[in-house]
Scaffold this motif. Sequence first.
Motif, mmCIF file in Angstrom:
data_model
loop_
_atom_site.group_PDB
_atom_site.id
_atom_site.type_symbol
_atom_site.label_atom_id
_atom_site.label_comp_id
_atom_site.label_asym_id
_atom_site.label_seq_id
_atom_site.Cartn_x
_atom_site.Cartn_y
_atom_site.Cartn_z
ATOM 1 N N ALA A 50 -5.530 -4.280 12.161
ATOM 2 C CA ALA A 50 -4.070 -4.278 12.278
ATOM 3 C C ALA A 50 -3.436 -4.935 11.061
ATOM 4 N N PHE A 51 -4.061 -6.004 10.576
ATOM 5 C CA PHE A 51 -3.561 -6.663 9.359
ATOM 6 C C PHE A 51 -3.641 -5.732 8.165
ATOM 7 N N VAL A 52 -4.714 -4.929 8.083
ATOM 8 C CA VAL A 52 -4.849 -3.958 6.991
ATOM 9 C C VAL A 52 -3.710 -2.952 7.027
ATOM 10 N N VAL A 53 -3.364 -2.478 8.222
ATOM 11 C CA VAL A 53 -2.281 -1.501 8.354
ATOM 12 C C VAL A 53 -0.962 -2.094 7.862
ATOM 13 N N LEU A 54 -0.655 -3.312 8.302
ATOM 14 C CA LEU A 54 0.588 -3.952 7.878
ATOM 15 C C LEU A 54 0.579 -4.238 6.375
ATOM 16 N N ALA A 55 -0.562 -4.689 5.859
ATOM 17 C CA ALA A 55 -0.653 -5.010 4.437
ATOM 18 C C ALA A 55 -0.492 -3.763 3.579
ATOM 19 N N VAL A 56 -1.092 -2.661 3.998
ATOM 20 C CA VAL A 56 -1.006 -1.420 3.225
ATOM 21 C C VAL A 56 0.430 -0.899 3.213
ATOM 22 N N ARG A 57 1.088 -0.943 4.350
ATOM 23 C CA ARG A 57 2.484 -0.477 4.385
ATOM 24 C C ARG A 57 3.388 -1.388 3.559
ATOM 25 N N GLY A 58 3.136 -2.702 3.603
ATOM 26 C CA GLY A 58 3.918 -3.612 2.773
ATOM 27 C C GLY A 58 3.641 -3.425 1.300
ATOM 28 N N ALA A 59 2.359 -3.231 0.942
ATOM 29 C CA ALA A 59 2.020 -2.990 -0.456
ATOM 30 C C ALA A 59 2.598 -1.668 -0.950
ATOM 31 N N GLY A 60 2.704 -0.692 -0.042
ATOM 32 C CA GLY A 60 3.320 0.574 -0.415
ATOM 33 C C GLY A 60 4.777 0.400 -0.821
ATOM 34 N N ARG A 61 5.485 -0.469 -0.125
ATOM 35 C CA ARG A 61 6.879 -0.744 -0.493
ATOM 36 C C ARG A 61 6.957 -1.396 -1.872
ATOM 37 N N LEU A 62 6.060 -2.352 -2.144
ATOM 38 C CA LEU A 62 6.039 -2.996 -3.456
ATOM 39 C C LEU A 62 5.670 -2.006 -4.556
ATOM 40 N N GLU A 63 4.740 -1.110 -4.260
ATOM 41 C CA GLU A 63 4.328 -0.127 -5.267
ATOM 42 C C GLU A 63 5.461 0.839 -5.587
ATOM 43 N N ARG A 64 6.230 1.232 -4.592
ATOM 44 C CA ARG A 64 7.387 2.092 -4.860
ATOM 45 C C ARG A 64 8.383 1.377 -5.760
ATOM 46 N N ALA A 65 8.582 0.084 -5.520
ATOM 47 C CA ALA A 65 9.491 -0.689 -6.373
ATOM 48 C C ALA A 65 8.943 -0.802 -7.800
ATOM 49 N N ARG A 66 7.632 -0.959 -7.939
ATOM 50 C CA ARG A 66 7.025 -1.050 -9.272
ATOM 51 C C ARG A 66 7.148 0.275 -10.024
ATOM 52 N N VAL A 67 6.932 1.379 -9.324
ATOM 53 C CA VAL A 67 7.080 2.693 -9.951
ATOM 54 C C VAL A 67 8.520 2.903 -10.416
ATOM 55 N N TYR A 68 9.471 2.473 -9.601
ATOM 56 C CA TYR A 68 10.882 2.644 -9.983
ATOM 57 C C TYR A 68 11.247 1.736 -11.157
ATOM 58 N N ALA A 69 10.736 0.494 -11.145
ATOM 59 C CA ALA A 69 11.103 -0.464 -12.188
ATOM 60 C C ALA A 69 10.500 -0.103 -13.542
ATOM 61 N N LEU A 70 9.264 0.388 -13.560
ATOM 62 C CA LEU A 70 8.568 0.625 -14.820
ATOM 63 C C LEU A 70 8.533 2.087 -15.244
ATOM 64 N N LEU A 71 8.628 3.007 -14.300
ATOM 65 C CA LEU A 71 8.580 4.433 -14.637
ATOM 66 C C LEU A 71 9.891 5.154 -14.358
ATOM 67 N N ASP A 72 10.858 4.431 -13.789
ATOM 68 C CA ASP A 72 12.176 5.006 -13.490
ATOM 69 C C ASP A 72 12.052 6.234 -12.593
#
Length: 210
Positions: A38-60
């Motif tokens: 269950a922790f893996v599921v929550l961590a992956v979904r949270g990391a997905g949000r951070l990764e979307r922000a990183r893609v937007y910040a660095l790759l526009d």
Amino acid sequence: MFLLMNLPLGVLAFVFLTAFVSAGAGTAVVWVGVGLLAFVVLAVRGAGRLERARVYALLDRHIDLPYLPLPAGKQAARWKGRLKDPSTWRDLTYFALLFPVGLVEFVLVTTFWATSLALVGLPVYFRWLPGGEYRFPSWDVPWLTVDSTVEALPWAALGVLFVALSVALTKALAGTHARLAEALLGPTVAQRRRMERWWEDAEEKNLVAG
């Protein structure tokens, strides 16, 4: 910067997923593993949000959130909604692929840029090398020797060409990774339709309630 960050992030994701998924699957019988998974599921979904922000910040490249709204009520129903949501498993797939993809990107970027900068700067730094000369491919096997500025200039011109190739390669790799992130971290056409129907139903319920 984005491409160089992918390898350490991919290593971190690989270690995390390998450790927690294996530990969770191995101890699921005694219910401890259920909490780990269950922790893996929550961590992956949270990391997905951070990764979307990183893609937007660095790759526009903006990637919409693909997660379907969780049902109201008990936690069991909400967890069932998370596990049934395809976005959860697509996030997991993205982070599982980040290590091999990041490794290929890191090797290509560092190799091309190191070669380009070494060739461009050869007319300057060759005199500080052992013996005041540059030997290719190695000191013991000198197929080519550069020991003057005139001899280094053609290699510097080749380095300028490699710089152009490195720029094109970097842009191509960044664009390819952005498309990969958008394909795995963004909503599919079916998910967009389901979310639109959900919001339409929510608006109708609000109107009826009003």
